[in-house]
Scaffold this active site. Structure first.
Site, PDB file in Angstrom:
ATOM      1  N   LEU A   1       0.451  -1.240   0.364  1.00  0.00           N
ATOM      2  CA  LEU A   1      -0.449  -0.127  -0.034  1.00  0.00           C
ATOM      3  C   LEU A   1       0.820   1.094  -0.093  1.00  0.00           C
ATOM      4  CD1 LEU A   1      -2.382  -1.126   2.922  1.00  0.00           C
ATOM      5  CD2 LEU A   1      -2.904  -0.880   0.038  1.00  0.00           C
ATOM      6  N   LYS A   2      -0.223   1.871  -0.601  1.00  0.00           N
ATOM      7  CA  LYS A   2       1.135   3.635  -0.644  1.00  0.00           C
ATOM      8  C   LYS A   2       0.762   4.455   0.031  1.00  0.00           C
ATOM      9  CE  LYS A   2       3.728   3.330  -4.221  1.00  0.00           C
ATOM     10  NZ  LYS A   2       4.811   2.897  -4.562  1.00  0.00           N
TER      11      LYS A   2
ATOM     12  N   ASP B   1       5.143   1.938   1.286  1.00  0.00           N
ATOM     13  CA  ASP B   1       5.421   2.330   1.077  1.00  0.00           C
ATOM     14  C   ASP B   1       5.401   3.312   0.666  1.00  0.00           C
ATOM     15  OD1 ASP B   1       6.741   2.181  -2.701  1.00  0.00           O
ATOM     16  OD2 ASP B   1       7.546   3.608  -0.633  1.00  0.00           O
TER      17      ASP B   1
ATOM     18  N   ASP C   1      14.492   1.905  -1.077  1.00  0.00           N
ATOM     19  CA  ASP C   1      14.603   1.529  -2.368  1.00  0.00           C
ATOM     20  C   ASP C   1      14.905   2.770  -2.925  1.00  0.00           C
ATOM     21  OD1 ASP C   1      10.842   2.059  -4.011  1.00  0.00           O
ATOM     22  OD2 ASP C   1      13.404   1.935  -5.083  1.00  0.00           O
TER      23      ASP C   1
ATOM     24  N   LYS D   1      15.744  -3.459  -7.550  1.00  0.00           N
ATOM     25  CA  LYS D   1      15.365  -3.075  -9.016  1.00  0.00           C
ATOM     26  C   LYS D   1      17.134  -2.503 -10.192  1.00  0.00           C
ATOM     27  CE  LYS D   1      11.368  -0.414  -7.366  1.00  0.00           C
ATOM     28  NZ  LYS D   1      10.245   0.718  -7.021  1.00  0.00           N
TER      29      LYS D   1
HETATM   30  O1  NPG Z   1       3.809  -3.434  -9.361  1.00  0.00           O
HETATM   31  O2  NPG Z   1       5.319  -2.595 -10.781  1.00  0.00           O
HETATM   32  C1  NPG Z   1       5.115  -2.782 -10.230  1.00  0.00           C
HETATM   33  C2  NPG Z   1       4.972  -1.455  -8.875  1.00  0.00           C
HETATM   34  C3  NPG Z   1       5.191  -1.438  -7.563  1.00  0.00           C
HETATM   35  O3  NPG Z   1       4.784   0.625  -6.489  1.00  0.00           O
HETATM   36  C4  NPG Z   1       5.614  -0.681  -6.702  1.00  0.00           C
HETATM   37  N1  NPG Z   1       6.519   0.401  -7.546  1.00  0.00           N
HETATM   38  O4  NPG Z   1       8.030   3.514  -5.173  1.00  0.00           O
HETATM   39  O5  NPG Z   1       8.509   1.049  -6.044  1.00  0.00           O
HETATM   40  C5  NPG Z   1       8.062   2.134  -5.959  1.00  0.00           C
HETATM   41  C6  NPG Z   1       6.971   1.802  -6.750  1.00  0.00           C
HETATM   42  C7  NPG Z   1       6.695   2.669  -8.122  1.00  0.00           C
HETATM   43  C8  NPG Z   1       5.868   2.956  -8.812  1.00  0.00           C
HETATM   44  C9  NPG Z   1       7.413   3.767  -8.232  1.00  0.00           C
HETATM   45  C10 NPG Z   1       5.300   4.143  -9.325  1.00  0.00           C
HETATM   46  C11 NPG Z   1       7.897   4.367  -9.698  1.00  0.00           C
HETATM   47  C12 NPG Z   1       6.174   4.606 -10.095  1.00  0.00           C
END
Ligand code: NPG
Length: 350
Positions: free
Chosen positions: A141-142, A168, A218, A242
């Site tokens: 969850l954001k 996150d 991250d 990543k």
């Molecule tokens: O499942 O690919 C996925 C998205 C996972 O939420 C996710 N990534 O901050 O890690 C992050 C985030 C993100 C989303 C980063 C959009 C950048 C853009």
């Protein structure tokens, strides 16, 4: 082994729904694919750079321009697409899968779905219910200041311990917000991802002692040196790996190895990859040191139509591609449908 050509291709893919984070609001995905031809064999890589620079400094236009200007000296997130394509072509020629080359042993890996900010708690619960119904067992969850405890409490109350939950923050908090973050301890979260800004390792090292939820980095981890330094400082107990922002699968594997050596948890982070990028991510996620479910979602999570054959959840997991290279090539029909621009660099030999 000769590099015959490098093709850059931009595509715009309609998304299944808008995706909101504390920096971004995406309604469609403008993605860069790289195709290399080595001794007549194609290889593909997807660039993780996003349509806007909110998350990282390099957006997809900057990445594209950098590769056009100098293939050999582009930002890491652009270079990663070229090196992945190169690995794909060479392994395809050998008939060897990327998972095998990486040393990944698992045939499938646990899926993990990410849910962005939603306009209301009710809509968030509906979205999570839809994903749980699909078979996801880990939900990310954001959160952000003022959008954290109530939101997590509602999801935990609705779904109980049936799902693994993590949050996150995308660097939205400050160290003085520690009490608000400590309030999340009661929800038995797997981790809290990037609570503080990316350059505040010292702050994270202090925060680790102020909350019980494991701290995961991250955005702070953009090189092997960043990972080593964060581990040495005790700034985290988990790292989100990543391959795109790190500059490639080889760097991602080195960070994985550093986490294993230090006894630090690790998982593969997602950047809304299409099926092309997800294939490489699945191979990486199968490495033994990835101890937590990654941001690995099934086909249909992000895009109305995808570029690769469908990969669906089976028992909450996704199969690791076993074919040569990344395991398959993008669908030519989808490429034609969604391509908005393409250019071949270093044209093949006459
Ligand atoms: O499942 O690919 C996925 C998205 C996972 O939420 C996710 N990534 O901050 O890690 C992050 C985030 C993100 C989303 C980063 C959009 C950048 C853009």
């Amino acid at each position: 082994m000769g590099l015959d050509a490098v093709e850059l291709r931009r595509l715009t893919l309609p998304m299944t729904a808008p995706f909101r984070t504390s920096q971004l609001h995406l309604t469609e995905r403008d993605v860069l694919l790289v195709r290399v031809v080595i001794d007549g064999v194609d290889g593909w890589g997807e660039c993780a750079a996003l349509p806007e620079a909110g998350y990282d400094d390099v957006d997809v236009d900057t990445a594209t321009a950098a590769l056009r200007a100098d293939l050999d000296h582009a930002p890491p997130v652009a270079t990663a697409a070229v090196t992945t394509a190169t690995f794909d072509a060479r392994l395809r020629a050998e008939g060897r899968s990327l998972a095998d080359w990486l040393g990944a042993g698992r045939r499938s890996v646990p899926a993990g779905v990410a849910v962005g900010f939603m306009p209301s708690i009710e809509e968030l619960l509906d979205e999570v219910a839809r994903h749980v119904e699909t078979g996801y067992r880990r939900v990310k969850l954001k959160i952000g200041p003022g959008r954290d405890v109530e939101l997590v409490r509602a999801v935990r109350a609705e779904f109980g311990e049936s799902i693994a939950l993590q949050v996150d923050a995308n660097g939205a908090y400050r160290l003085e917000d520690a009490p608000a973050l400590a309030a999340l301890d009661e929800f038995d979260l797997l981790l809290i991802e990037q609570p503080l800004p990316r350059d505040d390792l010292a702050g994270h090292a202090e925060l680790v002692d102020l909350i019980n939820t494991p701290v995961c980095l991250d955005e702070s981890i953009r090189s092997l040196a960043d990972a080593t330094r964060a581990i040495e400082l005790g700034a985290c107990s988990v790292i989100c790996v990543k391959p795109g922002p790190l500059g490639g699968l080889d760097v991602a594997r080195a960070v994985h190895d550093a986490c294993v050596a230090a006894g630090v948890g690790a998982w593969c982070g997602g950047m809304l990859e299409t099926g092309v990028g997800r294939a490489a991510l699945l191979a990486l996620a199968a490495l033994p040191g990835f101890t937590l479910p990654g941001d690995l979602s099934a086909t249909g999570r992000w895009y109305v139509d995808d570029l690769a054959p469908p990969v669906d959840l089976v028992g909450g997991e996704l199969a690791v591609p076993t074919g040569p290279g990344i395991g398959g090539e993008p669908d030519p029909v989808a490429l034609r449908r969604y391509t908005t621009w393409a250019e071949t660099l270093r044209p093949g030999r006459p």
